[in-house]
Write a protein that holds these residues in place. Sequence first.
Motif, PDB file in Angstrom:
ATOM      1  N   ARG A  64      24.739  68.621 102.537  1.00  0.00           N
ATOM      2  CA  ARG A  64      23.177  69.224 103.132  1.00  0.00           C
ATOM      3  C   ARG A  64      23.229  70.370 103.129  1.00  0.00           C
ATOM      4  O   ARG A  64      21.862  71.087 104.336  1.00  0.00           O
ATOM      5  N   GLU A  67      22.294  73.392 106.030  1.00  0.00           N
ATOM      6  CA  GLU A  67      22.663  72.607 107.148  1.00  0.00           C
ATOM      7  C   GLU A  67      24.705  72.355 107.443  1.00  0.00           C
ATOM      8  O   GLU A  67      25.327  72.566 107.838  1.00  0.00           O
ATOM      9  N   ASP A  70      26.318  75.952 108.220  1.00  0.00           N
ATOM     10  CA  ASP A  70      26.212  76.115 109.280  1.00  0.00           C
ATOM     11  C   ASP A  70      27.451  75.480 110.323  1.00  0.00           C
ATOM     12  O   ASP A  70      27.681  75.858 111.295  1.00  0.00           O
ATOM     13  N   ASP A  71      27.757  74.149 110.207  1.00  0.00           N
ATOM     14  CA  ASP A  71      28.247  73.620 110.294  1.00  0.00           C
ATOM     15  C   ASP A  71      29.667  73.997 110.210  1.00  0.00           C
ATOM     16  O   ASP A  71      30.763  74.198 111.189  1.00  0.00           O
ATOM     17  N   ARG A 189      27.886  69.866 116.989  1.00  0.00           N
ATOM     18  CA  ARG A 189      26.354  70.122 115.601  1.00  0.00           C
ATOM     19  C   ARG A 189      26.080  69.126 115.609  1.00  0.00           C
ATOM     20  O   ARG A 189      27.148  67.576 115.677  1.00  0.00           O
ATOM     21  N   SER A 192      22.502  65.285 110.419  1.00  0.00           N
ATOM     22  CA  SER A 192      21.385  64.807 109.851  1.00  0.00           C
ATOM     23  C   SER A 192      21.349  63.478 108.987  1.00  0.00           C
ATOM     24  O   SER A 192      20.403  62.327 109.626  1.00  0.00           O
TER      25      SER A 192
END
Length: 235
Positions: A64, A67, A70-71, A189, A192
Motif C-alpha cells: 500500500r 500508507e 506510515d503504518d 491505523r 484501506s
Amino acid sequence: MMIRDVINNFKGTVEQFDMIPEGSTVITGVSGGADSVCLLLLLCEYKVDHNFTLVAAHFNHKLRGAEADDDEKFTRDLCNTLKVNYVSGEGDVAYFAAEHGLGTEEAARIMRYNFFSEIAQNYSGDVKIAVAHNQNDRVETILHNIARGTSIEGLKGISPVRGNIIRPLLNITRAETEFICDAYGVLFRIDSSNIDCKYTRNRIRGNVIPYIEHQLSPDFVKNVLRMSDLASEDN
C-alpha cells in the motif's frame, strides 16, 4: 462495556490455555490496526503482574505504498512510547505471490509468519508468537471453511493455540478491541485494504455476515460460535 470486563476476558483466555508461561518470551505481531494495538496494550497490562519478555514485531508487506510506510512508523512510535522492544521487517508480497502462484492474502500470511519465526529464533527458552485474531475473525474463518467444503475440523475455526502461536483475543470482539484502544487513549491505523471486496474475507465480513444477520438471524455470530465450540468438543 467495561474495560475491566475485557481485560478479565483476555486474562481468562491466556490462563485457560497457559499461553504465557513465566519467564517466556512473547513476540506479538503489531500491524497498527485496532486488533493488534489492543493486543499490545493488553499484553503490557498483563506484564505488570507476570514475568515475561515482550517484543513487538511489525512486517511491512509493501502493498500500500506510503500508507504501509506510515503504518510502520506508527507502530515504531507507539512501541517507543510504551517502552516495548520493537523489531520490523519487510517483503515484496506481490512478487512472492506471483512467483509461487498464490493469492495476495495467502502470500502475505506466509511471509508474515516466516518473519515472526525468524525473530523467534533470536531468543532462547520458551518463545511464543502472539497474533491478534479476534472473535469476528473466528466466525469469518468458519464461514470461509464451509464455503470451500469442510470436515468437522474446519468448523472449529481458529485454534487458541497452535504450536508456539497463541491467540489471546479469540474471545474478544472487534468492537471491543477498538473500545480498549479508545479507553487507553491510543490511536490505531485503518487499513484501506480491509474494505476491498476482491479479498474473500472482506466479502464475508462486509456482505455475507450482515446479510444473514438481517435476513435470517440477528444472533448468527453467536450461533456460529456455539456450533464451533460443539464441533471442537466432538472432534
